[in-house]
Design an enzyme around this catalytic site. Sequence first.
Site, mmCIF file in Angstrom:
data_model
loop_
_atom_site.group_PDB
_atom_site.id
_atom_site.type_symbol
_atom_site.label_atom_id
_atom_site.label_comp_id
_atom_site.label_asym_id
_atom_site.label_seq_id
_atom_site.Cartn_x
_atom_site.Cartn_y
_atom_site.Cartn_z
ATOM 1 N N GLU A 23 -33.258 -3.621 -15.209
ATOM 2 C CA GLU A 23 -32.133 -4.562 -15.384
ATOM 3 C C GLU A 23 -32.647 -5.995 -15.541
ATOM 4 O OE1 GLU A 23 -30.078 -6.457 -12.418
ATOM 5 O OE2 GLU A 23 -30.939 -5.358 -10.745
ATOM 6 N N LYS A 84 -24.153 -13.817 -16.251
ATOM 7 C CA LYS A 84 -24.312 -12.559 -15.517
ATOM 8 C C LYS A 84 -23.240 -11.598 -16.045
ATOM 9 C CE LYS A 84 -23.500 -10.765 -10.863
ATOM 10 N NZ LYS A 84 -23.018 -11.138 -9.527
ATOM 11 N N VAL A 104 -26.707 -4.001 -12.442
ATOM 12 C CA VAL A 104 -26.910 -2.554 -12.298
ATOM 13 C C VAL A 104 -25.815 -1.802 -13.062
ATOM 14 C CG1 VAL A 104 -26.859 -0.628 -10.647
ATOM 15 C CG2 VAL A 104 -28.189 -2.695 -10.126
ATOM 16 N N ASP A 136 -14.176 -7.846 -1.958
ATOM 17 C CA ASP A 136 -15.352 -7.980 -2.823
ATOM 18 C C ASP A 136 -16.232 -6.734 -2.732
ATOM 19 O OD1 ASP A 136 -17.491 -8.730 -4.329
ATOM 20 O OD2 ASP A 136 -17.760 -10.700 -3.391
ATOM 21 N N SER A 138 -18.761 -4.422 -5.310
ATOM 22 C CA SER A 138 -19.439 -4.501 -6.603
ATOM 23 C C SER A 138 -19.020 -3.393 -7.568
ATOM 24 C CB SER A 138 -20.944 -4.407 -6.372
ATOM 25 O OG SER A 138 -21.613 -4.395 -7.615
ATOM 26 N N LYS A 157 -29.056 -4.846 -0.158
ATOM 27 C CA LYS A 157 -29.469 -6.003 0.631
ATOM 28 C C LYS A 157 -28.541 -6.185 1.814
ATOM 29 C CE LYS A 157 -31.820 -9.358 -1.514
ATOM 30 N NZ LYS A 157 -32.046 -10.405 -2.470
HETATM 31 N N1 PSU Z 1 -29.199 -7.286 -5.252
HETATM 32 C C1 PSU Z 1 -30.377 -7.929 -5.186
HETATM 33 N N2 PSU Z 1 -30.795 -8.691 -6.243
HETATM 34 C C2 PSU Z 1 -30.033 -8.810 -7.370
HETATM 35 C C3 PSU Z 1 -28.797 -8.089 -7.454
HETATM 36 C C4 PSU Z 1 -28.426 -7.352 -6.377
HETATM 37 O O1 PSU Z 1 -31.047 -7.841 -4.186
HETATM 38 O O2 PSU Z 1 -30.441 -9.527 -8.290
HETATM 39 C C5 PSU Z 1 -27.970 -8.160 -8.696
HETATM 40 C C6 PSU Z 1 -27.989 -6.804 -9.431
HETATM 41 O O3 PSU Z 1 -28.040 -7.049 -10.816
HETATM 42 C C7 PSU Z 1 -26.656 -6.186 -9.051
HETATM 43 C C8 PSU Z 1 -25.784 -7.426 -8.977
HETATM 44 O O4 PSU Z 1 -26.164 -5.246 -9.980
HETATM 45 O O5 PSU Z 1 -26.609 -8.401 -8.355
HETATM 46 C C9 PSU Z 1 -24.516 -7.174 -8.192
HETATM 47 O O6 PSU Z 1 -23.674 -8.260 -8.318
HETATM 48 P P1 PSU Z 1 -22.175 -8.194 -7.709
HETATM 49 O O7 PSU Z 1 -22.364 -8.136 -6.226
HETATM 50 O O8 PSU Z 1 -21.512 -9.447 -8.181
HETATM 51 O O9 PSU Z 1 -21.545 -6.958 -8.277
HETATM 52 MN MN MN Z 2 -18.357 -9.104 -6.275
#
Ligand code: PSU
Ligand code: MN
Length: 299
Positions: A23, A84, A104, A136, A138, A157
Amino acid sequence: MKIKYSEGVLRAQKLNSPILALESTIISHGLPFPDNLEFAKKAELLCRDSGVEPATIAVLDGVVCVGLSENQLNRISSSDNIKKVSKGALGVALARGWSGATTVSSTAHIAHIANISVFATGGIGGVHRGAEETFDISQDLTTLSQTPIIVVSAGAKSILDISRTVEALETLGITTLGYKTKEFPAFFSRESGVFGPSQVNSEKEIVSVFNKNIELGLSSAVLVTNPIPADNEIPKNKMDLFIEDAYGEMYKKSISGKEVTPFLLKYIVENSGGESLEANIALALNNVGLGVKIAKKIV
Ligand code: PSU
Ligand code: MN
């Protein structure tokens, strides 16, 4: 949909040799420059050294790219004009000619269309702390329930609510495997206190679970969780202090939506010093290493 493949990916597809999807949001929004570029190059080299073609995925000038040139990797790493782009925003990005890094969710979707079965990342997105208020969660999770692909990650994380993330994975029917562990890894730390993954001890087992899922007609992903190497681990209670501060700062600044994850990641890197950055890069490369081995077993 028009996809621009790199020469290397085209060659690998023709020869039916292994390809590993990577990614680009981890590069553009997850790690600071120039460490991000160095990481991206190392990840690709690690693949090539093992005879696997890296397919870093991004949207450049409104075109889906599978496999990036060195110039394109430079651009994703250093330009501050890279959006993003999660799966739900892909159509907007293409229609408007945006340049964006794929998360992802969008990377998994594109890799599947491109017939690539294995994808390595750092950590997946999941259920955020306080999601009972903010909702929130993902897009990565719903996408993994709709996309038959193997995703290698170091868990999620601990900026996330790990036990709720594991519950959501279960609800969505995503096959969650632990590489040599039964415990869901917490990205910087090997342990989270949350159990649930089915333990597998080899790449062969991972591929056989994936193949069985396909035979069963399942459309969900196989999420492989691969703990950070012990030498690079940071204890969970040490990271938790930075994470609580980061959330406090985020609420103060009223940050929401897709800015949340990049904000928290940046805050933690800036406030916890080099140690977390080094750990982040080490675990992501460790996932690429496992992804490479799986990709070689699959063709
Ligand atoms: N977790 C990490 N580093 C990152 C991401 C997640 O430790 O860079 C990135 C990945 O690309 C993941 C995205 O798909 O953040 C998720 O974002 P959101 O929580 O806005 O869906
Ligand atoms: Mn989000």
